[in-house]
Design an enzyme around this catalytic site. Structure first.
Site: not given
Ligand SMILES: [Zn+2]
Length: 258
Positions: A55, A111, A170
């Site tokens: 990502h 994920h 995160h």
């Molecule tokens: Zn990610």
């Protein structure tokens, strides 16, 4: 001495910088600028880049870092990572040149399809960099994998030593704890953790790293196999859950709509 520093990026990402002497490695540099600023300010040279998954908020800064510092780029073999030099899979070792940092790779798909984690002892403490798979009190969304894959990946992380420090991608902890307490309103450890996390955020501090022991006690996704959590998942889904994976899947669907 080796230390691990969070460098915030975007709204809620952490890029983890591992430093020793005049050298540093960075995990998941989605944005080069804050990393370059930190390295310049501290007089450090970049010795390696490690990516957990493809990502852009985890790899978007790689090429700009390489333009300033030539460094190996470690990343998952099964994903496309910009300028990757070392394609890694389960059991491989990522050794940072010139630093006492050697990390073992775990395949943790779910994920994303090829997501990996890096596990090793840093300055005496077992540490895992797990990207967007295991979060403090939560887990990543299933963009490319199945609930069975994610449950297996979380179970692998859950089997790491209790004192393993968890460095995830995160700052989602407070929102995750709100959900954890919806699943388990009587979980005193989750309640206590919420108060601690709230205090940290009010001071502008990260709630990370957590530990695997903390996750065992408070993370509903690592607790999906427990009878009480399974019952909560089934109640919310309005149907029986017949396995740990179904319990996990029901919790993940519940959280998606929470
Ligand atoms: Zn990610």
């Amino acid at each position: 001495m080796t230390s691990i520093i969070p460098i915030p990026a975007f709204a809620d990402n952490y890029m983890w910088l591992v430093r020793n002497g005049t050298r540093a490695a960075v995990v998941d540099p989605g944005d080069a600028r804050p990393v370059l600023d930190y390295l310049a300010r501290e007089g450090l040279t970049l010795a390696a880049i490690l990516a957990t998954h493809h990502h852009n908020d985890h790899v978007g800064g790689i090429d700009a870092l390489l333009a300033r510092y030539p460094a190996p780029v470690f990343g998952p073999a099964r994903e496309s990572i910009p300028s990757r030099t070392h394609a890694l899979a389960q059991g491989d070792i990522a050794t940072v040149p010139g630093m006492p940092v050697s990390l073992r790779v775990l395949d943790i798909p779910g994920h994303t399809a090829g997501h990996i984690a890096y596990f090793g002892t840093i300055d005496g403490a077992p540490s895992v960099f797990c990207g967007d798979t295991l979060f403090a009190a939560g887990c990543g969304r299933l963009f490319e994998g199945t609930p069975a894959q994610m449950w297996a990946s979380l179970s692998a992380l859950s089997a790491l030593p209790d004192n393993t420090r968890v460095y995830c991608g995160h700052e989602y902890t407070l929102a995750n704890l709100r959900f954890a307490l919806a699943v388990e309103p009587d979980n005193a450890a989750a309640r206590e953790r919420q108060a601690q996390a709230q205090a940290l955020r009010e001071r502008g501090e990260p709630t990370l790293p957590s530990t695997i022991a903390q996750e065992h006690a408070t993370n509903p996704f690592l607790r999906a196999h427990r009878a009480d959590v399974r019952a909560a998942a089934a109640r919310h889904a309005g149907r029986p859950v017949a396995s740990d994976v179904e319990s996990f899947a029901a919790l993940r669907a519940w959280k998606n709509a929470f």
